[in-house]
Enzyme design. Structure first.
Site, PDB file in Angstrom:
ATOM      1  N   HIS A   1       4.393  -1.482  -6.779  1.00 52.03           N
ATOM      2  CA  HIS A   1       3.789  -0.777  -5.653  1.00 52.03           C
ATOM      3  C   HIS A   1       4.418   0.590  -5.437  1.00 52.03           C
ATOM      4  CE1 HIS A   1       3.241   0.201  -1.309  1.00 52.03           C
ATOM      5  NE2 HIS A   1       1.995  -0.111  -1.610  1.00 52.03           N
TER       6      HIS A   1
ATOM      7  N   HIS B   1      -1.500  -4.994  -3.295  1.00 50.93           N
ATOM      8  CA  HIS B   1      -1.848  -5.484  -1.949  1.00 50.93           C
ATOM      9  C   HIS B   1      -2.614  -6.806  -1.995  1.00 50.93           C
ATOM     10  CE1 HIS B   1      -0.837  -1.895   0.575  1.00 50.93           C
ATOM     11  NE2 HIS B   1      -0.894  -1.290  -0.604  1.00 50.93           N
TER      12      HIS B   1
ATOM     13  N   ILE C   1       3.273  -0.276   3.298  1.00 49.24           N
ATOM     14  CA  ILE C   1       2.438   0.859   3.653  1.00 49.24           C
ATOM     15  C   ILE C   1       1.362   1.009   2.604  1.00 49.24           C
ATOM     16  CG2 ILE C   1       3.772   2.587   2.416  1.00 49.24           C
ATOM     17  CD1 ILE C   1       2.077   3.059   5.855  1.00 49.24           C
TER      18      ILE C   1
ATOM     19  N   ASN D   1       2.345   4.161  -5.369  1.00 49.51           N
ATOM     20  CA  ASN D   1       2.068   4.559  -3.977  1.00 49.51           C
ATOM     21  C   ASN D   1       2.798   5.817  -3.533  1.00 49.51           C
ATOM     22  OD1 ASN D   1       0.926   3.776  -1.174  1.00 49.51           O
ATOM     23  ND2 ASN D   1       3.113   4.080  -0.796  1.00 49.51           N
TER      24      ASN D   1
END
Length: 894
Positions: A744, A557, A894, A748
């Site tokens: 990611h 992020h 997300i 995640n």
């Protein structure tokens, strides 16, 4: 074809059209006309006096010429004033498009503070042309042929315009069309900016048609902004700022947080919002209800209505308060393990929810109770728990998840012995590790000596000792949490699985007490077994914190946002590299802004749920300073740096893995190679000559800005790649693409599967080890009820259920998810070569899914196949909506 109904309109016709767009313009123009006579009245007065005097014919002619000259000057002044005034309106009109409705082909725009609704009918009326039923400019869909030049020149110039292949300048336009041509060219099909103009061909700066060069440069100027003022939601400005908005000292001095970014706390930059500074702390930015992101980065309507960050917001602000009402004591732990299991069976009965729609948007969590006006929070059983209800307690699963779990980025090869801290022993105590040769050889049980194990690459470690130890004393001042520095050792067995050998927990010199460190090993006696379980709980809390704050937030992020900002500031929307990267940045700024509001902020979910507490984000800054390097974000480089692979030209992917059955690495390398091949085809097509890389001013400014501004706290590091050749660019782009998609996805979308049953990955350890400076009473209580000690160490009921709810949502794929290589971007499809390259990429991904299925069915691969073992699918490219534990979206959405 666009056909005119009448010749180009006069200026008065144009004024009528403009007034029809905005009543405010009428007042402005009237005011202008009232002011204008004040300029002309003195001129006509002078002329009148001259005419009243006796004069000869010659003097009459001279004075007549003077009068005509004055009239011409006045007319020119009128004309220039009109053009300048309207050009100012054009810039304001052009830079304020928002709220585009594709169904009606209309959009909104702010002009002089007034919101207007503009449609193709309005623009067609302004031009005096017949509106076409569908947007066909600049390419007719059926023939791919552009409109004739005669038709377009009639539209733009009000007359046929001879064209001999030269450059067209807007100065040749009629005055009225000079104003509206730029709007019409980009807005016969309503769009907000150049990236939406139907220009399907990509252009390097040096190859841009002359008619687009000015527009290309002007748009980038608008996107960069001037670094001043507070940004508004309708704007499209991309700029940088430090993380100075995590705290909220104006509401509570305890919520003051350090600024992340700068010499003291190095950090990547975020998007600038320009909100005013706090009154109590001028270094901190004040917090408001919403956080600015450029409007092009906002969620789609589908995303807003599904499991997304907006739903997380609803959970935090409507659902969690109800949960906290149901669980009155925030420090209350679970009294027994059956109480944990009840979360998946009976659930937690909640008071009536204020927002009834939550029951509809959170069907996995909230189950209605029909005979009462209440709801029950009942969690879905995670697949890991469903397959093996004791998975969380098994040592082999503890070890397996370091290779095939939620955080496969921490394990490293042991290359030096004995283990030794690099911290100052005067502050933190003796630097020698308590894990000795004797302890390891006893646990290896005669397989080999420590020296042989190191030489044969059999010893591995997860080392959080030096990273965590400086925060132990700070964290221990906070109620309800504790902290240690930790090391965990593993041995690679002949069957390719890891076996845990030892855990070392260390407390530095504290409150006049000497350093405390203890080594725990798998044991056969009852006391040793429970101490080992408690030590694992502490290490798993460390793992959870490092995973969430570093492997997940920092490395994906936070690190990606500067790439996104630089791409929009320095690469035109018609630049081929912009178009390659654009899908990989979808929704990232919006989800990051939301995280700053409610997840990583002072007093937010992360601080209240993870061991570092209010030092969580500061800790991620330390990790950025000590560990983050751009060149090591590439998967092959990451594996080599951790000793998990060595270069070998004869091995698949050019790497030989140290642990052959390493699911994350095995799957990841196939995906990395597939992505790199796609990026190579794309880059080499647009840069057939190496010289084009160095001469591409936009590309060079983009890479410079990433290094010196976006990640400016590390701008002087020697490891930054240079950008001189297509090979350099391919490696850089593949790294960015990998981080935003595969990296990611790997850290995640398995969150609920592996952490949904929180004893497997507790986010916090609340109590010290029972043998750290124990009192006689506490030790006696531990011996009598060791299970109680473990339950007290686990998160409280509110901490556990809160994080389980959030993880369920963060593990969700929304229905509008865009998966890597699934659908081709429209601009890629227009180029036959790029289209063919993408189809090959898609074919490789489809084949990759089959390979993963075969690997998961292979009984010889014990780290991904076995009784009760969850198959490794986190890097499987495609997925249906929901919590699936697979699927690699293009972007961090997300």
């Amino acid at each position: 074809m666009v056909k005119r109904k009448q010749p180009a309109g006069s200026s008065s016709n144009l004024l009528k059209c403009l007034v029809s767009l905005n009543p405010v313009l009428l007042m402005l123009l009237v005011l202008w006309m009232l002011v204008l006579p004040s300029f002309f009245i003195p001129l006509f007065t002078i002329a009148k006096l001259l005419l009243n005097v006796r004069f000869s014919l010659l003097s009459f002619l001279l004075r007549l010429c003077l009068l005509i000259f004055l009239l011409v000057i006045g007319i020119l002044f009128f004309r220039i004033s009109l053009i300048l005034f309207l050009l100012l309106l054009v810039r304001e009109f052009y830079s304020n498009f928002f709220d585009v409705d594709e169904a009606s082909l209309s959009f909104s725009v702010f002009i002089r503070g007034q919101r207007l609704r503009v449609s193709p009918d309005v623009i067609a009326s302004l031009f005096g042309v017949v509106r076409v039923p569908e947007p066909v400019y600049p390419y007719v869909e059926s023939s791919r042929e552009p409109p004739s030049f005669e038709a377009m020149s009639l539209l733009l110039f009000g007359r046929p315009y001879p064209y001999a292949g030269g450059t067209l300048y807007t100065s040749d336009f009629s005055a009225e069309n000079h104003v509206v041509s730029r709007i019409a060219l980009t807005n016969l099909y309503p769009v907000s900016h150049l990236s939406s103009i139907s220009l399907t061909r990509s252009y390097l700066p040096s190859q841009t048609p002359s008619g687009l060069k000015r527009l290309r440069d002007e748009e980038l100027v608008i996107l960069r902004g001037n670094g001043e003022g507070e940004r508004e939601s309708f704007e499209r400005v991309y700029d940088y700022d430090v993380y100075n908005d995590l705290g909220n000292p104006d509401s509570n001095p305890e919520l003051k947080r350090p600024v992340l970014g700068g010499k003291e706390h190095p950090y990547p930059r975020r998007g600038r919002t320009g909100r005013p500074r706090c009154e109590s702390d001028p270094l901190s930015e004040s917090r408001s209800g919403t956080v600015y992101v450029p409007r092009d980065e906002s969620f789609s309507e589908v995303k807003k209505l599904t499991f997304s960050a907006k739903i997380v917001y609803s959970v935090l602000h409507a659902f969690l308060p109800s949960l906290e009402t149901a669980i009155i004591d925030s420090d209350l732990g679970f009294p027994y393990f059956n109480a944990i299991d009840s979360l998946f069976n009976e659930g937690v009965t909640l008071p009536p929810l204020k927002e009834k729609k939550l029951r509809d948007i959170l069907p996995r969590l909230l189950k209605g109770i029909n005979d009462r006006e209440q709801d029950v929070l009942r969690f879905e059983t995670p697949e890991t728990m469903d397959r093996d209800s004791f998975f969380w307690s098994r040592d082999e699963e503890f070890a397996r998840q370091t290779l095939a779990g939620l955080n496969p980025y921490s394990i490293k090869l042991v290359t030096e012995w004995p283990l030794k801290s690099k911290l100052d022993p005067k502050i933190y105590g003796p630097s020698e590790s308590a894990i000795t040769t004797e302890i390891i050889e006893e646990e290896i049980k005669g397989f080999m000596t420590v020296e042989e194990a190191i030489n044969q690459k059999k010893l591995f470690i997860i080392d959080y000792h030096d990273l965590f130890l400086p925060y132990v004393s700070k964290v221990r001042e906070i109620k309800g949490t504790t902290f240690y520095g930790s090391r965990t050792m593993f041995f690679l067995s002949p069957d390719g699985t890891l076996r845990p050998l030892a855990i070392e927990l260390t407390r530095p010199q504290l409150d006049g007490k000497p350093q405390w460190k203890e080594v725990f090993t798998p044991s056969w006696d009852a006391t040793g077994v429970w101490l080992w379980r408690l030590a694992k709980a502490h290490v798993l809390a460390h793992e959870s914190g490092y995973h969430q704050l570093v492997s997940h937030w920092l490395r994906t992020h936070a690190a990606t946002e500067p790439y996104l900002i630089a791409t929009n500031r320095q690469l035109s929307a018609i630049h081929p590299i912009y178009r390659l990267l654009h899908p990989h940045f979808r929704y990232t700024m919006e989800i990051n802004a939301f995280a700053r509001e409610v997840l990583i902020n002072g007093g937010g979910i992360i601080e209240n749920s993870f061991s570092p507490a209010k030092y969580s984000m500061e800790f991620s800054s330390v990790a950025y300073d000590q560990q983050w390097q751009f060149n090591l974000q590439a998967l092959p480089a990451d594996l080599i740096s951790r000793g998990l692979a060595v270069e070998d030209s004869t091995a698949p992917h050019g790497l030989k893995l140290t642990i052959e059955d390493y699911p994350f690495a095995n799957d990841g390398l196939i995906l990395w190679d597939s992505m790199k091949e796609w990026v190579s085809d794309y880059v080499n097509h647009h840069y057939p000559e190496p010289s084009l890389i160095e001469s591409d001013r936009e590309l060079q400014q983009w890479w410079t800005e990433i290094r010196t501004v976006g990640h400016g706290d590390k701008k002087d590091e020697p490891w930054w790649p240079i950008l001189k050749t297509p090979k350099d660019l391919i490696e850089i782009i593949t790294t960015i693409v990998w981080v935003s998609s595969a990296h990611h996805a790997a850290v995640n979308f398995g969150q609920y599967a592996y952490a949904g049953y929180f004893p497997n990955r507790p986010t916090i350890a609340r109590t010290n080890m029972p043998n750290e400076d124990p009192s006689e009473e506490s030790w006696s209580n531990f011996l009598r009820r060791p299970e109680d000690e473990l339950l007290r160490c686990f998160p409280s009921q509110i901490q556990a259920t809160r994080m389980m709810a959030v993880m369920d949502i963060l593990s969700n794929h929304s229905p509008d998810e865009e998966y890597l290589g699934e659908k081709i971007e429209p601009t890629w499809a227009e180029d036959p070569f790029i289209k063919a390259a993408f189809e090959r990429f898609n074919g490789r991904l489809v084949e990759f899914e089959r390979i993963i299925d075969e690997r998961n069915a292979n009984r010889n691969l014990k780290n991904r196949n076995g009784a009760g073992v969850l198959p490794y699918e986190l890097l499987k490219p495609f997925s249906p909506p929901g919590v699936t534990g697979k699927g690699v979206p293009y972007s961090i959405s997300i």
